[in-house]
Design an enzyme around this catalytic site. Structure first.
Site, PDB file in Angstrom:
ATOM      1  N   ARG A  61       0.817  -1.219   0.000  1.00  0.00           N
ATOM      2  CA  ARG A  61       0.000   0.000   0.000  1.00  0.00           C
ATOM      3  C   ARG A  61       0.843   1.258   0.000  1.00  0.00           C
ATOM      4  NH1 ARG A  61      -3.480  -1.982   4.700  1.00  0.00           N
ATOM      5  NH2 ARG A  61      -2.100  -3.773   4.534  1.00  0.00           N
ATOM      6  N   GLU A  98       4.209  -9.968  15.551  1.00  0.00           N
ATOM      7  CA  GLU A  98       3.607 -10.489  16.781  1.00  0.00           C
ATOM      8  C   GLU A  98       3.750 -12.018  16.829  1.00  0.00           C
ATOM      9  OE1 GLU A  98      -0.368  -9.152  17.206  1.00  0.00           O
ATOM     10  OE2 GLU A  98      -0.622 -10.083  19.179  1.00  0.00           O
TER      11      GLU A  98
HETATM   12  P1  AMP Z   1       3.668  -2.071  11.941  1.00  0.00           P
HETATM   13  O1  AMP Z   1       4.882  -2.714  11.345  1.00  0.00           O
HETATM   14  O2  AMP Z   1       3.186  -2.725  13.188  1.00  0.00           O
HETATM   15  O3  AMP Z   1       3.841  -0.574  12.089  1.00  0.00           O
HETATM   16  O4  AMP Z   1       2.477  -2.308  10.902  1.00  0.00           O
HETATM   17  C1  AMP Z   1       2.397  -1.534   9.753  1.00  0.00           C
HETATM   18  C2  AMP Z   1       2.069  -2.345   8.538  1.00  0.00           C
HETATM   19  O5  AMP Z   1       1.018  -3.269   8.770  1.00  0.00           O
HETATM   20  C3  AMP Z   1       1.611  -1.425   7.433  1.00  0.00           C
HETATM   21  O6  AMP Z   1       2.119  -1.897   6.199  1.00  0.00           O
HETATM   22  C4  AMP Z   1       0.101  -1.492   7.502  1.00  0.00           C
HETATM   23  O7  AMP Z   1      -0.460  -1.489   6.219  1.00  0.00           O
HETATM   24  C5  AMP Z   1      -0.204  -2.814   8.217  1.00  0.00           C
HETATM   25  N1  AMP Z   1      -1.139  -2.657   9.346  1.00  0.00           N
HETATM   26  C6  AMP Z   1      -0.855  -2.861  10.658  1.00  0.00           C
HETATM   27  N2  AMP Z   1      -1.919  -2.660  11.441  1.00  0.00           N
HETATM   28  C7  AMP Z   1      -2.938  -2.293  10.620  1.00  0.00           C
HETATM   29  C8  AMP Z   1      -4.296  -1.899  10.845  1.00  0.00           C
HETATM   30  N3  AMP Z   1      -4.862  -1.864  12.062  1.00  0.00           N
HETATM   31  N4  AMP Z   1      -5.040  -1.563   9.754  1.00  0.00           N
HETATM   32  C9  AMP Z   1      -4.494  -1.597   8.520  1.00  0.00           C
HETATM   33  N5  AMP Z   1      -3.222  -1.945   8.249  1.00  0.00           N
HETATM   34  C10 AMP Z   1      -2.439  -2.292   9.288  1.00  0.00           C
END
Ligand code: AMP
Length: 172
Positions: A61, A98
């Site tokens: 995205r 996770e």
């Molecule tokens: P993080 O690495 O935990 O910051 O997660 C970010 C990545 O996971 C991004 O590429 C987001 O598109 C996806 N992502 C994580 N949590 C969500 C959420 N609640 N809604 C949509 N996309 C998420």
């Protein structure tokens, strides 16, 4: 209404996707509103019109916002992809999720030493994906000037874990 208010009305919250307890922020309805996408890109352009050499988008995205931003700024766009997708010489970074791990890759010749980079993705959650991308950029000799997100889940405090400032349009 402000850009963040307008975004809030079109971004779809999907409870319990992809697993129980996650409130998934679905950006796909945004792409039915060309005028709103244009305002998102213009907002990022205003933020990054000076001093940035390269936009790095995170699969997948991040590509949707990174390519139009780079085009408007007139600077290169580089892809950070999931493992096994890039065909040429590349570097990898594996990071913890996770449950389990994930790997991101970039082509070895995609960043030149000293270039100032903005890393863009749709959403900042814990920051793990953004940090992994920053590690790749730094390994190639680039400097991460900023991280850009359409949405930040502030309650997860991901921004505090990033090695550079971040800019997000819509905060939850
Ligand atoms: P993080 O690495 O935990 O910051 O997660 C970010 C990545 O996971 C991004 O590429 C987001 O598109 C996806 N992502 C994580 N949590 C969500 C959420 N609640 N809604 C949509 N996309 C998420």
């Amino acid at each position: 209404m402000s850009l963040s208010q307008d975004l809030d009305t079109v971004i779809r919250n999907v409870p319990d996707f992809p697993k129980p307890g996650i409130q998934f922020k679905d950006i796909t309805p945004l792409f039915a509103h060309p005028n709103l996408i244009e305002r998102v890109i213009e907002d990022f352009v205003n933020q990054y019109k000076d001093g940035v050499d390269v936009i790095v988008g995170v699969e997948s995205r991040g590509f949707l916002f990174g390519v139009p931003l780079a085009l408007k700024l007139g600077i290169p766009f580089v892809l950070a992809r999931k493992a096994g997708k890039l065909p040429a010489d590349k570097i990898s970074h594996t990071y913890d999720l996770e449950y389990g791990t994930a790997t991101l890759e970039m082509h070895s010749d995609s960043i030149q030493a000293g270039q100032r980079v903005v890393i863009i993705d749709d959403l900042l959650a814990t920051g793990g994906t953004a940090r992994a991308t920053a590690s790749l950029v730094q390994e190639l000799g680039g400097t991460v000037a900023s991280f850009a997100f359409v949405i930040a889940l502030d309650f997860l405090k991901g921004a505090e874990t990033l090695p550079a400032p971040s800019y997000s349009i819509l905060h939850y």
